[in-house]
Design a protein around this motif. Structure first.
Motif, mmCIF file in Angstrom:
data_model
loop_
_atom_site.group_PDB
_atom_site.id
_atom_site.type_symbol
_atom_site.label_atom_id
_atom_site.label_comp_id
_atom_site.label_asym_id
_atom_site.label_seq_id
_atom_site.Cartn_x
_atom_site.Cartn_y
_atom_site.Cartn_z
ATOM 1 N N TYR A 148 0.844 -1.191 0.000
ATOM 2 C CA TYR A 148 0.000 0.000 0.000
ATOM 3 C C TYR A 148 0.884 1.248 0.000
ATOM 4 C CZ TYR A 148 -3.511 3.394 1.489
ATOM 5 O OH TYR A 148 -4.340 4.480 1.559
ATOM 6 N N ASN A 149 0.739 2.075 -1.016
ATOM 7 C CA ASN A 149 1.556 3.296 -1.086
ATOM 8 C C ASN A 149 0.736 4.562 -0.901
ATOM 9 O OD1 ASN A 149 0.201 3.561 -3.475
ATOM 10 N ND2 ASN A 149 1.993 3.431 -4.795
ATOM 11 N N PRO A 193 6.944 5.432 0.459
ATOM 12 C CA PRO A 193 7.228 4.103 1.010
ATOM 13 C C PRO A 193 6.050 3.156 0.894
ATOM 14 C CG PRO A 193 6.794 5.666 2.765
ATOM 15 C CD PRO A 193 6.772 6.457 1.497
ATOM 16 N N ASN A 194 6.350 1.880 1.081
ATOM 17 C CA ASN A 194 5.284 0.895 1.171
ATOM 18 C C ASN A 194 4.780 0.896 2.608
ATOM 19 O OD1 ASN A 194 3.608 -1.288 1.188
ATOM 20 N ND2 ASN A 194 5.177 -2.811 0.729
#
Lengths: 290, 541
Positions: free
Chosen positions: A27-28, A253-254
């Motif tokens: 999920y970004n 980031p993830n």
């Protein structure tokens, strides 16, 4: 009265835990999260830096807890022996003050004090008394060998005073007749401290340690402001590891991965709370901490 | 019974909340910008539609209302935002410009949340990190065809600045328009120290290094103590691109992150021999004592304070306005304030211009061509709108009226009728505004038309000589830093990789590891593998 509290707890404590689901996704923050099972956890457990950060968190937190508690007890016992009330209050006020200083300011001050140059107070002192040569100054905050020592020292300076509050409260509750009786029996100051004061405060020490042990995974600000690239092997803790994952990636980031690390940290914290609760029940006549 | 009722109530509440939470990220349309935005996440995630060709621009409809999301580089409400936006509305003919302006420090947090919620503004400001990531995810509208061949491109080309815009292209497509150069760091040398050690301005690394040694050992401040250093910096490597700008003379042609080679392929500069040589140079300088020993733990403010306190003589810091700030603070500390803005050494070649933030149009904007033409493009029209974006609004931010400012104070200044001057800051009345959104020294297009009452480009008088000189030296000797596109692999691995690289640079510089040991650790800790995976992902794009 039960209902409002219950609803409050559900809405503000339990409902946000829905966010845990991101730990099982990529999920970004732009596209919809994509379920990836335990991929984030697999990656996390395969990272050397993660395990270093985990170990550092436990070691730094526990040692810090034991040291600051021990110093707080010793200082409390000494404070308790001060007869002049005015002087006692002045000393208490002085040692409480560092607690209210922000960690950023504390780090700036100690960076100067511990600097490996002629401007660094500690190194200059060590050189002047002949312990170190001018070319042997120690970079306390830039050396893996010295960083933790410096970190513990700074924590003791900052937090000891504040922690004495709870011990001073316990000490003030000791029946003065016990001291009078001990005096009659010929006990000196050391004897009274050893046989009356210390046993009285022992239960509080244990309570403080148990309560704080449950929070050992929460370590960020103090470690973050004092660490640097050269000491990460010994100074990087889980929360700073999450920070670097988020801001060092050079991209968005993830959040799934960082949530997974956060979830792991919470689970370990939760286990520690339960262990401490059991321990507390054993040593405090059935009284737990939760 | 009570328990059952409670359970049902809670289940219902949770269900409602869950639906509420879910709707934020799965909404199919938005009306957040008063009808100017439409579309869906599905549409947004699809490749952005190509814009209309520039020659069709005259058919483009002017938007009535737009919503823009900006950081603190646009006037805040306390600083006359209302007047500023009214002026822009008047100049562009856009009836309503709605501004969303979170706290400057929290801007990217709020932007991230806004994008995640699906309620996108028409226009937003994005830093390089967010720009490349949002472009890759289809959040940003492709403005390539509108820009290429346009008047704006011609104006930027005439001002030698179209390369800055070219540098913002991702895979040949443009998703955001910089309003100015990114600016970068250049090296300042204390002239008094140079005179004290009897040396000339260095032009190559050997001369530079000799100068650092002289600054460290020959008591250039003349206090009779051995307490000075050649150079200091905030860390051995920067925390954000272009990473090497605080110690450019030591890095020279090395770059510790990803860049695109001349043949178009991506590579990791950390794995190249040039990086090993740079680390050797840093280690030698640290061991010789010419670099401030506290460089590792310095913040930028620590460096500035030490520079003002005359503890070191060479400081690589921002070009332009900062030259004036450094001079002012040296003066305030009673230190000789003459600084030499050093052109890049032969081995450095060029300074690196930071990647500028860009103005982007989102793919949910209903009329992106109109927003581009009447809002984005006018920002650099070389005329009154650009003037407003550069200096603000007459009577609020600047004036040409005869007046005396800060009467009775040390900085009392009197201006004659018709003399352009910036007005006192509404929040900090003891200082004057220096610019609006566009720094006049960093503009990408020339300002050729002015509002009534202004007869020449105010930059000539409003900007201090040393700032202009520094900006000029930098502009003549800089190249744009590289914009790295975002990939899933980069997102996954670059956090660990950057941490490891920074650690190794620090360890080698401080003599804890040799270069060979550092690269062996890079291999054993997984860095080489992560680096290869990221390079492969960039080349596979």
């Amino acid at each position: 009265m039960f209902l409002p509290v219950f609803i409050f707890a559900c809405v503000f404590n339990y409902l946000p835990m829905i966010g845990i689901r991101y730990a099982f996704t990529n999920y970004n923050g732009i596209k919809e999260p994509v379920f990836n099972g335990f991929e984030n956890f697999q990656r996390m457990f395969s990272m050397v830096n993660f395990w270093k950060a985990f170990t550092n968190t436990i070691v730094i937190s526990v040692v810090k807890l034991l040291l600051t508690t021990a110093f707080a007890v010793v200082v409390s016992l000494f404070l308790n022996e001060i007869v002049n009330l005015h002087f006692k209050k002045v000393v208490q006020t002085i040692i409480y003050l560092p607690h209210f200083m922000s960690w950023v300011v504390t780090a700036s001050i100690f960076s100067l004090i511990l600097a490996p140059t002629s401007h660094g107070l500690v190194n200059t002192f060590l050189v002047n008394v002949g312990i170190l040569g001018e070319d042997q100054m120690i970079y306390f905050l830039g050396s893996t060998k010295w960083w933790r020592f410096a970190y513990y020292l700074i924590n003791i300076w900052k937090e000891t005073g504040w922690q004495t509050v709870i011990f001073m409260a316990t000490l003030s509750g000791i029946n003065t007749e016990l001291y009078e009786a001990a005096s009659i029996d010929g006990a000196g100051r050391w004897g009274k401290m050893r046989y009356i004061t210390f046993p009285a405060v022992a239960n509080t020490i244990l309570t403080v340690i148990i309560l704080n042990l449950a929070k050992v995974m929460n370590l960020f600000e103090s470690a973050f402001v004092l660490q640097n690239d050269a000491v990460l092997d010994t100074a990087n803790v889980l929360e700073t590891y999450i920070y670097y994952q988020t801001f060092n990636s050079g991209s968005i980031p993830n959040y799934g991965y960082t949530t997974a690390i956060g979830l792991f940290k919470s689970i370990v914290g939760c286990v520690l709370v339960l262990v401490c609760n059991q321990w507390s029940k054993k040593v405090r006549d059935g009284r737990g901490i939760v | 019974m009570k328990k059952k009722f409670l359970s049902l109530l809670l289940v219902a509440a949770m269900a409602v909340m869950a639906v509420g939470c879910g709707s934020g990220s799965s909404t199919s349309s938005t009306d957040s910008s008063a009808g100017s935005s439409a579309g869906s996440n599905e549409q947004a995630a699809a490749p952005a539609e190509s814009a209309a060709p520039a020659e069709e621009a005259s058919d483009i409809e002017k938007p009535d209302s737009i919503t823009i999301m900006v950081d603190g580089t646009v006037f805040t409400q306390e600083n006359g935002q209302e007047q500023f936006i009214a002026k822009i509305e008047e100049l562009t003919g856009i009836s309503e410009i709605k501004v969303i302006q979170p706290d400057h420090d929290a801007y990217y947090d709020v932007l991230g949340q806004t994008i995640a919620s699906g309620e996108w503004p028409d226009v937003l400001i994005a830093s390089s990190t967010y720009y490349s990531a949002y472009a890759a995810e289809g959040v940003l509208w492709d403005m390539t065809d509108m820009w290429e061949g346009s008047d704006l491109q011609a104006r930027q080309k005439a001002y030698n600045a179209d390369g800055v815009v070219e540098g913002m292209k991702i895979d040949g497509r443009l998703y955001g328009m910089p309003a100015a150069r990114g600016n970068g760091c250049m090296t300042y040398v204390k002239k008094a120290w140079l005179d004290a050690v009897g040396m000339d301005v260095p032009t190559n690394f050997d001369e530079y290094y000799e100068m650092l040694k002289a600054f460290t050992t020959q008591d250039p401040d003349g206090d009779g103590k051995n307490d000075t250093y050649g150079v200091s910096a905030a860390g051995f490597v920067g925390g954000e691109a272009p990473y090497i700008n605080y110690l450019a003379e030591f890095y020279q042609d090395a770059y510790p992150s990803f860049y695109q080679k001349d043949d178009g392929t991506w590579t990791d500069g950390f794995t190249e021999d040039s990086m090993k040589a740079a680390m050797e140079r840093l280690a030698t300088a640290y061991s010789d004592g010419v670099i401030d020993p506290t460089t590792l733990t310095n913040g930028t403010s620590d460096c500035r304070n030490k520079f003002y306190a005359d503890e070191f003589g060479v400081f690589t810091y921002w070009a332009g306005t900062w030259a004036t700030n450094l001079k002012t603070n040296l003066d305030a500390n009673g230190v000789d304030s003459e600084l030499i803005a050093l052109p890049p050494l032969a081995e450095v070649g060029k300074y690196l211009d930071r990647i500028p933030p860009v103005w982007c149009i989102t793919t949910k904007c209903a009329n992106p061509e109109g927003v581009y033409k009447y809002f984005i493009e006018t920002m650099q029209d070389g005329g009154e709108t650009q003037f407003a974006w550069t200096y603000g609004v007459e009577g609020t931010h600047w004036s040409t009226a005869a007046e005396t400012l800060w009467e009775g104070a040390e900085n009392e200044t009197t201006y004659a009728e018709g003399e352009f001057h910036m007005l006192p800051n509404l929040e900090k009345p003891e200082t004057a505004y220096t610019k609006a959104h566009i720094d006049p020294m960093l503009a990408l297009t020339d300002l050729t038309a002015y509002p009534a009452g202004v007869t020449e480009n105010p930059m000539d008088k409003a900007v201090a000589e040393e700032a202009k000189n520094s900006a000029n030296v930098f502009a003549e000797n800089c190249v744009s830093a590289v914009l790295v596109p975002s990939t899933d692999v980069l997102t996954q691995l670059n956090g660990d990789l950057t941490t490891l690289k920074n650690q190794l640079i620090a360890d080698v510089t401080m003599g804890k590891l040799t270069v060979d040991e550092a690269y062996a650790k890079f291999e054993s800790d997984g860095g080489a593998d992560w680096s290869k995976q990221i390079v492969d992902s960039l080349n596979a794009q």
